[in-house]
Design an enzyme around this catalytic site. Structure first.
Site, PDB file in Angstrom:
ATOM      1  N   GLU A   1     -13.055   8.073  -2.343  1.00 60.36           N
ATOM      2  CA  GLU A   1     -11.629   8.386  -2.206  1.00 60.36           C
ATOM      3  C   GLU A   1     -11.139   9.306  -3.326  1.00 60.36           C
ATOM      4  OE1 GLU A   1      -7.836   6.690  -3.082  1.00 60.36           O
ATOM      5  OE2 GLU A   1      -8.042   5.573  -1.212  1.00 60.36           O
TER       6      GLU A   1
ATOM      7  N   ARG B   1      -5.659   9.391   4.100  1.00 61.07           N
ATOM      8  CA  ARG B   1      -6.039   9.762   2.723  1.00 61.07           C
ATOM      9  C   ARG B   1      -6.422  11.252   2.639  1.00 61.07           C
ATOM     10  NH1 ARG B   1      -4.192   5.284   2.151  1.00 61.07           N
ATOM     11  NH2 ARG B   1      -4.940   3.700   0.689  1.00 61.07           N
TER      12      ARG B   1
ATOM     13  N   SER C   1      -8.705   2.100  -4.746  1.00 62.65           N
ATOM     14  CA  SER C   1      -9.881   2.161  -3.880  1.00 62.65           C
ATOM     15  C   SER C   1     -10.785   3.321  -4.293  1.00 62.65           C
ATOM     16  CB  SER C   1      -9.471   2.382  -2.429  1.00 62.65           C
ATOM     17  OG  SER C   1      -8.591   1.382  -1.998  1.00 62.65           O
TER      18      SER C   1
HETATM   19  N1  EPU Z   1     -12.121  -7.874   2.207  1.00 58.68           N
HETATM   20  C1  EPU Z   1     -13.303  -8.528   1.975  1.00 58.68           C
HETATM   21  N2  EPU Z   1     -13.545  -8.980   0.708  1.00 58.68           N
HETATM   22  C2  EPU Z   1     -12.646  -8.821  -0.290  1.00 58.68           C
HETATM   23  C3  EPU Z   1     -11.440  -8.150  -0.062  1.00 58.68           C
HETATM   24  C4  EPU Z   1     -11.189  -7.674   1.204  1.00 58.68           C
HETATM   25  O1  EPU Z   1     -14.109  -8.712   2.872  1.00 58.68           O
HETATM   26  O2  EPU Z   1     -12.950  -9.275  -1.412  1.00 58.68           O
HETATM   27  C5  EPU Z   1     -11.842  -7.436   3.573  1.00 58.68           C
HETATM   28  C6  EPU Z   1     -10.946  -8.449   4.233  1.00 58.68           C
HETATM   29  O3  EPU Z   1     -11.405  -8.694   5.527  1.00 58.68           O
HETATM   30  C7  EPU Z   1      -9.602  -7.746   4.280  1.00 58.68           C
HETATM   31  C8  EPU Z   1     -10.037  -6.314   4.411  1.00 58.68           C
HETATM   32  O4  EPU Z   1     -11.205  -6.195   3.612  1.00 58.68           O
HETATM   33  O5  EPU Z   1      -8.844  -8.169   5.359  1.00 58.68           O
HETATM   34  C9  EPU Z   1      -9.001  -5.282   3.982  1.00 58.68           C
HETATM   35  O6  EPU Z   1      -8.586  -5.513   2.636  1.00 58.68           O
HETATM   36  P1  EPU Z   1      -7.147  -5.006   2.163  1.00 58.68           P
HETATM   37  O7  EPU Z   1      -6.087  -5.588   2.993  1.00 58.68           O
HETATM   38  O8  EPU Z   1      -7.057  -5.238   0.686  1.00 58.68           O
HETATM   39  O9  EPU Z   1      -7.110  -3.461   2.492  1.00 58.68           O
HETATM   40  P2  EPU Z   1      -8.192  -2.283   2.371  1.00 58.68           P
HETATM   41  O10 EPU Z   1      -8.386  -1.741   3.719  1.00 58.68           O
HETATM   42  O11 EPU Z   1      -9.400  -2.758   1.642  1.00 58.68           O
HETATM   43  C10 EPU Z   1      -6.475  -0.340   2.079  1.00 58.68           C
HETATM   44  C11 EPU Z   1      -6.184   0.771   1.125  1.00 58.68           C
HETATM   45  C12 EPU Z   1      -5.489   0.231  -0.122  1.00 58.68           C
HETATM   46  C13 EPU Z   1      -4.210  -0.456   0.303  1.00 58.68           C
HETATM   47  C14 EPU Z   1      -4.572  -1.590   1.287  1.00 58.68           C
HETATM   48  C15 EPU Z   1      -3.354  -2.276   1.846  1.00 58.68           C
HETATM   49  C16 EPU Z   1      -7.882   2.455   1.496  1.00 58.68           C
HETATM   50  C17 EPU Z   1      -9.104   3.125   0.991  1.00 58.68           C
HETATM   51  N3  EPU Z   1      -7.421   1.458   0.763  1.00 58.68           N
HETATM   52  O12 EPU Z   1      -7.424  -1.221   1.469  1.00 58.68           O
HETATM   53  O13 EPU Z   1      -5.164   1.333  -0.933  1.00 58.68           O
HETATM   54  O14 EPU Z   1      -3.522  -0.992  -0.811  1.00 58.68           O
HETATM   55  O15 EPU Z   1      -5.285  -1.029   2.397  1.00 58.68           O
HETATM   56  O16 EPU Z   1      -2.762  -1.468   2.793  1.00 58.68           O
HETATM   57  O17 EPU Z   1      -7.361   2.844   2.545  1.00 58.68           O
HETATM   58  C18 EPU Z   1      -5.913   2.708  -2.733  1.00 58.68           C
HETATM   59  O18 EPU Z   1      -6.061   3.602  -1.926  1.00 58.68           O
HETATM   60  O19 EPU Z   1      -6.096   2.862  -3.943  1.00 58.68           O
HETATM   61  C19 EPU Z   1      -5.547   1.377  -2.257  1.00 58.68           C
HETATM   62  C20 EPU Z   1      -5.567   0.310  -3.046  1.00 58.68           C
END
Ligand code: EPU
Length: 337
Positions: free
Chosen positions: A329, A162, A234
């Protein structure tokens, strides 16, 4: 043409009330250069906005706000790769769809990310196991100092999670087009659990199009559609922590998800915010999305100050409970009126 005292509300996906002293939406490189020259002549500051999907706009942006509307997509076959050049004003998802329509994959995991092509390199957009930098070839920008053309290769962009050189020197350049290098033979990334599960339930053969379909389905389920519920995706980055901090955190949240990163372990901030009980909560007109607590939403007529107060409360709580500092972010732009 420049408009005075222009509302930016429709130009940011958090739908925050904000006014630009001057606004220009150039459709060509020549128009963009003319806008830069005019602002420089007046000694006015320049702020470049893309799709407005990764910014928190405060009420007033002084000087000239430029929103590039330069369009056009060109594909060139170059051996094992297809070189794709798109104007900064093309919508990112439109580019992903266009390439898939031409039988060119490589961007499927990045389907449905809001924002413009010109904004994509700034935060090195990434999702489901791939970041823009892996598909990046070069970009063309204008210097906001004198309007001259500047070419950037990947090295000069200094991409990170990012992050890029542009994040550290905001508004020094206006990106006019981006060139990507996409593989002719499919190079599929389906190991991310959300995607592999979705592929299994779709029961289709893996191809760039079916992966894109799986990504769209997962995103539509988890993330609010910015056309209906104002948000910037995010609101926090996933923190990267060292081995000692990870061990300490595992003492409190034993199954916290971690992802490999060159600088340490990247941990799921969503999990920390969830564990701190913020999911679905609201503070005034700002809320925490119930299906993905990394996303903060504007529930009505929230201002930048209200969105940032909620973010601050979450940051403080996570820091107190887990001794981990969350970083925002989106970029915060402008000043109070
Ligand atoms: N989780 C929870 N509770 C929830 C939702 C998620 O505990 O309600 C935990 C779960 O363990 C899950 C983990 O968080 O496995 C990760 O969640 P997710 O797969 O949605 O990915 P993220 O790491 O939260 C990142 C990016 C997203 C991108 C997703 C998928 C960043 C800051 N965010 O989110 O990007 O879509 O991975 O690759 O790196 C964005 O930047 O706007 C964005 C949406």
């Amino acid at each position: 043409m420049q408009t005075a005292d222009a509302s930016l509300r429709a130009l940011n996906t958090l739908r925050l009330p904000s006014t630009a002293e001057w606004l220009s939406m150039p459709a060509t490189i020549a128009e963009a250069r003319a806008a830069i020259t005019e602002a420089r002549g007046r000694g006015a500051a320049i702020t470049v906005l893309g799709g407005g999907s990764n910014v928190v706009l405060r009420p007033r942006l002084g000087g000239l706000v430029i929103v590039p509307r330069i369009r056009g997509i060109e594909l060139r076959r170059a051996g094992e790769f297809v070189s794709v050049t798109a104007g900064a004003g093309v919508e990112w998802h439109e580019l992903v769809r266009f390439c898939l329509g031409q039988g060119v994959g490589g961007l499927e995991n990045l389907a449905l990310i809001p924002g413009s092509v010109g904004a994509a390199p700034i935060q090195n957009i990434g999702a489901y196991g791939i970041e823009l930098q892996e598909r990046f070839e070069s970009l063309t920008a204008l210097s906001c100092r004198d309007g001259s053309i500047v070419e950037f290769d990947a090295q000069r962009c200094a991409f990170g999670y990012r992050d890029s050189a542009f994040k550290h020197r905001p508004n020094e350049h206006l990106i006019v087009s981006v060139t990507l290098r996409l593989p002719v033979a499919p190079d599929l990334r389906t190991r991310y659990p959300d995607i592999s599960n979705e592929m299994n339930s779709l029961a289709v053969a893996a191809s760039p199009t079916s992966v894109a379909e799986a990504v769209c389905r997962v995103r539509r389920r988890k993330l609010p559609d910015p056309r209906r519920i104002a948000n910037v995706g995010s609101f926090f980055k996933n923190p990267i922590i060292d081995a000692t901090a990870l061990e300490r955190l595992r003492g409190v949240i034993p199954d916290v998800p971690t992802y490999h990163d060159a600088n340490g372990s990247k941990i799921a901030a969503a999990r920390l915010i969830d564990a701190a009980g913020w999911k679905g909560r609201r503070m005034g007109r700002a809320g925490v999305w119930s299906r993905q607590p990394l996303v903060l939403v504007n529930l009505g007529d929230a201002t930048a100050a209200e969105m940032l107060a909620l973010a601050e409360a979450i940051r403080d709580d996570v820091a107190n409970r887990f001794d981990i500092a969350l970083e925002l972010e989106p970029s915060i732009v402008g000043a109070d009126a």
